[in-house]
Motif scaffolding. Sequence first.
Motif, PDB file in Angstrom:
ATOM      1  N   PHE A  66       1.578  12.647  17.074  1.00 16.54           N
ATOM      2  CA  PHE A  66       1.340  12.033  15.765  1.00 16.54           C
ATOM      3  C   PHE A  66       1.343  10.514  15.852  1.00 16.54           C
ATOM      4  O   PHE A  66       0.576   9.844  15.151  1.00 16.54           O
ATOM      5  N   GLU A  67       2.189   9.979  16.709  1.00 20.90           N
ATOM      6  CA  GLU A  67       2.192   8.538  16.908  1.00 20.90           C
ATOM      7  C   GLU A  67       0.873   8.072  17.516  1.00 20.90           C
ATOM      8  O   GLU A  67       0.364   6.998  17.183  1.00 20.90           O
ATOM      9  N   LYS A  68       0.303   8.898  18.387  1.00 20.51           N
ATOM     10  CA  LYS A  68      -1.001   8.573  18.980  1.00 20.51           C
ATOM     11  C   LYS A  68      -2.086   8.519  17.909  1.00 20.51           C
ATOM     12  O   LYS A  68      -3.029   7.716  17.997  1.00 20.51           O
ATOM     13  N   MET A  69      -1.963   9.374  16.898  1.00 24.70           N
ATOM     14  CA  MET A  69      -2.926   9.356  15.791  1.00 24.70           C
ATOM     15  C   MET A  69      -2.795   8.093  14.949  1.00 24.70           C
ATOM     16  O   MET A  69      -3.730   7.671  14.274  1.00 24.70           O
ATOM     17  N   GLY A  70      -1.591   7.508  14.960  1.00 20.33           N
ATOM     18  CA  GLY A  70      -1.345   6.332  14.135  1.00 20.33           C
ATOM     19  C   GLY A  70      -0.394   6.577  12.991  1.00 20.33           C
ATOM     20  O   GLY A  70      -0.247   5.729  12.096  1.00 20.33           O
ATOM     21  N   MET A 125       0.848  -1.204   0.000  1.00 22.13           N
ATOM     22  CA  MET A 125       0.000   0.000   0.000  1.00 22.13           C
ATOM     23  C   MET A 125       0.878   1.246   0.000  1.00 22.13           C
ATOM     24  O   MET A 125       1.916   1.283   0.643  1.00 22.13           O
ATOM     25  N   ASP A 126       0.464   2.269  -0.764  1.00 25.06           N
ATOM     26  CA  ASP A 126       1.238   3.501  -0.859  1.00 25.06           C
ATOM     27  C   ASP A 126       1.390   4.166   0.500  1.00 25.06           C
ATOM     28  O   ASP A 126       0.448   4.201   1.297  1.00 25.06           O
ATOM     29  N   LYS A 127       2.594   4.687   0.749  1.00 26.93           N
ATOM     30  CA  LYS A 127       2.815   5.479   1.956  1.00 26.93           C
ATOM     31  C   LYS A 127       3.184   6.895   1.534  1.00 26.93           C
ATOM     32  O   LYS A 127       3.943   7.101   0.592  1.00 26.93           O
ATOM     33  N   THR A 128       2.634   7.866   2.249  1.00 24.60           N
ATOM     34  CA  THR A 128       2.852   9.272   1.927  1.00 24.60           C
ATOM     35  C   THR A 128       3.691   9.937   3.004  1.00 24.60           C
ATOM     36  O   THR A 128       3.401   9.806   4.192  1.00 24.60           O
ATOM     37  N   LEU A 129       4.721  10.642   2.578  1.00 21.83           N
ATOM     38  CA  LEU A 129       5.538  11.458   3.469  1.00 21.83           C
ATOM     39  C   LEU A 129       4.981  12.873   3.459  1.00 21.83           C
ATOM     40  O   LEU A 129       4.874  13.496   2.398  1.00 21.83           O
ATOM     41  N   VAL A 130       4.606  13.376   4.633  1.00 21.08           N
ATOM     42  CA  VAL A 130       4.057  14.729   4.745  1.00 21.08           C
ATOM     43  C   VAL A 130       5.122  15.639   5.340  1.00 21.08           C
ATOM     44  O   VAL A 130       5.517  15.474   6.498  1.00 21.08           O
ATOM     45  N   ILE A 131       5.584  16.583   4.542  1.00 20.17           N
ATOM     46  CA  ILE A 131       6.568  17.573   4.978  1.00 20.17           C
ATOM     47  C   ILE A 131       5.803  18.788   5.492  1.00 20.17           C
ATOM     48  O   ILE A 131       4.996  19.371   4.771  1.00 20.17           O
ATOM     49  N   GLY A 132       6.065  19.184   6.726  1.00 21.92           N
ATOM     50  CA  GLY A 132       5.296  20.256   7.342  1.00 21.92           C
ATOM     51  C   GLY A 132       4.111  19.695   8.094  1.00 21.92           C
ATOM     52  O   GLY A 132       3.065  20.339   8.218  1.00 21.92           O
ATOM     53  N   ALA A 133       4.281  18.487   8.628  1.00 18.40           N
ATOM     54  CA  ALA A 133       3.167  17.788   9.277  1.00 18.40           C
ATOM     55  C   ALA A 133       2.651  18.514  10.507  1.00 18.40           C
ATOM     56  O   ALA A 133       1.475  18.384  10.855  1.00 18.40           O
ATOM     57  N   ASN A 134       3.500  19.287  11.178  1.00 18.69           N
ATOM     58  CA  ASN A 134       3.059  19.975  12.394  1.00 18.69           C
ATOM     59  C   ASN A 134       2.387  21.312  12.102  1.00 18.69           C
ATOM     60  O   ASN A 134       1.903  21.975  13.008  1.00 18.69           O
ATOM     61  N   GLN A 193      -8.614   7.191   8.037  1.00 24.38           N
ATOM     62  CA  GLN A 193      -8.944   6.284   6.938  1.00 24.38           C
ATOM     63  C   GLN A 193      -7.951   5.123   6.829  1.00 24.38           C
ATOM     64  O   GLN A 193      -7.977   4.369   5.853  1.00 24.38           O
ATOM     65  N   LYS A 194      -7.082   5.000   7.833  1.00 25.42           N
ATOM     66  CA  LYS A 194      -6.102   3.904   7.879  1.00 25.42           C
ATOM     67  C   LYS A 194      -5.145   3.935   6.690  1.00 25.42           C
ATOM     68  O   LYS A 194      -4.688   2.891   6.206  1.00 25.42           O
ATOM     69  N   LEU A 195      -4.828   5.131   6.207  1.00 26.25           N
ATOM     70  CA  LEU A 195      -3.887   5.277   5.099  1.00 26.25           C
ATOM     71  C   LEU A 195      -2.475   5.428   5.652  1.00 26.25           C
ATOM     72  O   LEU A 195      -2.253   6.229   6.559  1.00 26.25           O
ATOM     73  N   GLN A 223      -0.691  23.667  10.357  1.00 28.45           N
ATOM     74  CA  GLN A 223      -2.140  23.490  10.508  1.00 28.45           C
ATOM     75  C   GLN A 223      -2.737  22.590   9.435  1.00 28.45           C
ATOM     76  O   GLN A 223      -3.544  21.703   9.730  1.00 28.45           O
ATOM     77  N   ILE A 224      -2.351  22.806   8.182  1.00 25.87           N
ATOM     78  CA  ILE A 224      -2.867  21.959   7.101  1.00 25.87           C
ATOM     79  C   ILE A 224      -2.302  20.555   7.233  1.00 25.87           C
ATOM     80  O   ILE A 224      -3.016  19.558   7.087  1.00 25.87           O
ATOM     81  N   GLY A 225      -1.006  20.461   7.527  1.00 22.76           N
ATOM     82  CA  GLY A 225      -0.367  19.161   7.651  1.00 22.76           C
ATOM     83  C   GLY A 225      -1.004  18.301   8.722  1.00 22.76           C
ATOM     84  O   GLY A 225      -1.262  17.102   8.520  1.00 22.76           O
ATOM     85  N   LYS A 226      -1.302  18.906   9.845  1.00 20.38           N
ATOM     86  CA  LYS A 226      -1.896  18.141  10.949  1.00 20.38           C
ATOM     87  C   LYS A 226      -3.306  17.666  10.589  1.00 20.38           C
ATOM     88  O   LYS A 226      -3.684  16.527  10.891  1.00 20.38           O
ATOM     89  N   LEU A 227      -4.075  18.512   9.931  1.00 18.30           N
ATOM     90  CA  LEU A 227      -5.411  18.118   9.488  1.00 18.30           C
ATOM     91  C   LEU A 227      -5.332  16.962   8.492  1.00 18.30           C
ATOM     92  O   LEU A 227      -6.141  16.026   8.542  1.00 18.30           O
ATOM     93  N   LEU A 228      -4.360  17.028   7.590  1.00 17.77           N
ATOM     94  CA  LEU A 228      -4.184  15.959   6.603  1.00 17.77           C
ATOM     95  C   LEU A 228      -3.827  14.641   7.280  1.00 17.77           C
ATOM     96  O   LEU A 228      -4.388  13.588   6.952  1.00 17.77           O
ATOM     97  N   ILE A 229      -2.895  14.700   8.233  1.00 16.56           N
ATOM     98  CA  ILE A 229      -2.498  13.490   8.955  1.00 16.56           C
ATOM     99  C   ILE A 229      -3.718  12.886   9.662  1.00 16.56           C
ATOM    100  O   ILE A 229      -3.933  11.663   9.634  1.00 16.56           O
ATOM    101  N   GLN A 230      -4.533  13.719  10.287  1.00 15.99           N
ATOM    102  CA  GLN A 230      -5.735  13.232  10.962  1.00 15.99           C
ATOM    103  C   GLN A 230      -6.658  12.516   9.984  1.00 15.99           C
ATOM    104  O   GLN A 230      -7.175  11.428  10.267  1.00 15.99           O
ATOM    105  N   MET A 231      -6.877  13.135   8.822  1.00 19.58           N
ATOM    106  CA  MET A 231      -7.755  12.525   7.819  1.00 19.58           C
ATOM    107  C   MET A 231      -7.201  11.189   7.345  1.00 19.58           C
ATOM    108  O   MET A 231      -7.941  10.211   7.171  1.00 19.58           O
ATOM    109  N   MET A 232      -5.892  11.135   7.141  1.00 19.55           N
ATOM    110  CA  MET A 232      -5.283   9.916   6.607  1.00 19.55           C
ATOM    111  C   MET A 232      -5.297   8.786   7.627  1.00 19.55           C
ATOM    112  O   MET A 232      -5.597   7.634   7.297  1.00 19.55           O
ATOM    113  N   THR A 233      -4.985   9.109   8.870  1.00 19.73           N
ATOM    114  CA  THR A 233      -4.971   8.050   9.888  1.00 19.73           C
ATOM    115  C   THR A 233      -6.385   7.552  10.191  1.00 19.73           C
ATOM    116  O   THR A 233      -6.584   6.362  10.460  1.00 19.73           O
TER     117      THR A 233
END
Length: 220
Positions: free
Chosen positions: A41-45, A1-10, A24-26, A12-22
């Motif tokens: 972020f580890e708590k989010m998955g 399964m594809d894995k996405t690296l998010v640069i700027g995860a911390n 959906q188990k992406l 505001q947009i990055g954190k929202l994206l990480i939440q959406m992805m986790t």
Amino acid sequence: MDKTLVIGANGQIGKLLIQMMTEQKLPVKAMLRKAEQAAEFEKMGAEVVIADLEADLPDAAFADCDKVVFTAGSGGKTGADKTILVDLWGACKVIDKAKRHNIMQFVMVSSRDAGDPEHGTPAIKHYNICKHFADKHLIESHLPYTILRPGKLTDGPLTGTITTTRPTDQEQQFISRADVAACILQCLDHSETVNQIEELYQGDMPIQQAFIKSVKGRLG
């Protein structure tokens, strides 16, 4: 399964994206500058890698990823020097690393006036110039890219509806960070957005339909 690296995860947009992805188990890897940010972020998955855009970027950050999202920014309270180091030079370094690791899609969060900084908002002309040349470097890298150029960012709710056509009224040229995050997620899952540049604003069309309409419009 594809894995996405998010640069700027911390951010505001990055954190929202990480939440959406986790949610959906992406599979997603959050690149963070400070180790103390990791637990959230580890708590989010999300997987976490510690790296600084202003330093050497570790190959390990990219090694097991197929896609990259660049949503890092120097922030409005820093000077032009930080904008150059993060929004331009940092972006270019990430693009070069992504190319060496054969990344299959690179989603760049840019700005609405990156295409024409000369006629953008004078107060942030330096920012738009940096975004312009970062976008140019991405296009010329020949990586499969999607460049998103959102209007003025707000903390409004996720609506799931946008327009990719710039409103004539400047007061309507805005979009919530949550909708930008949803647009990024849409791009990561749909090939019609590859090698496209899209402006993003609040609107009344579902995100996927808005992207499809925009692409079809360009194809005639």
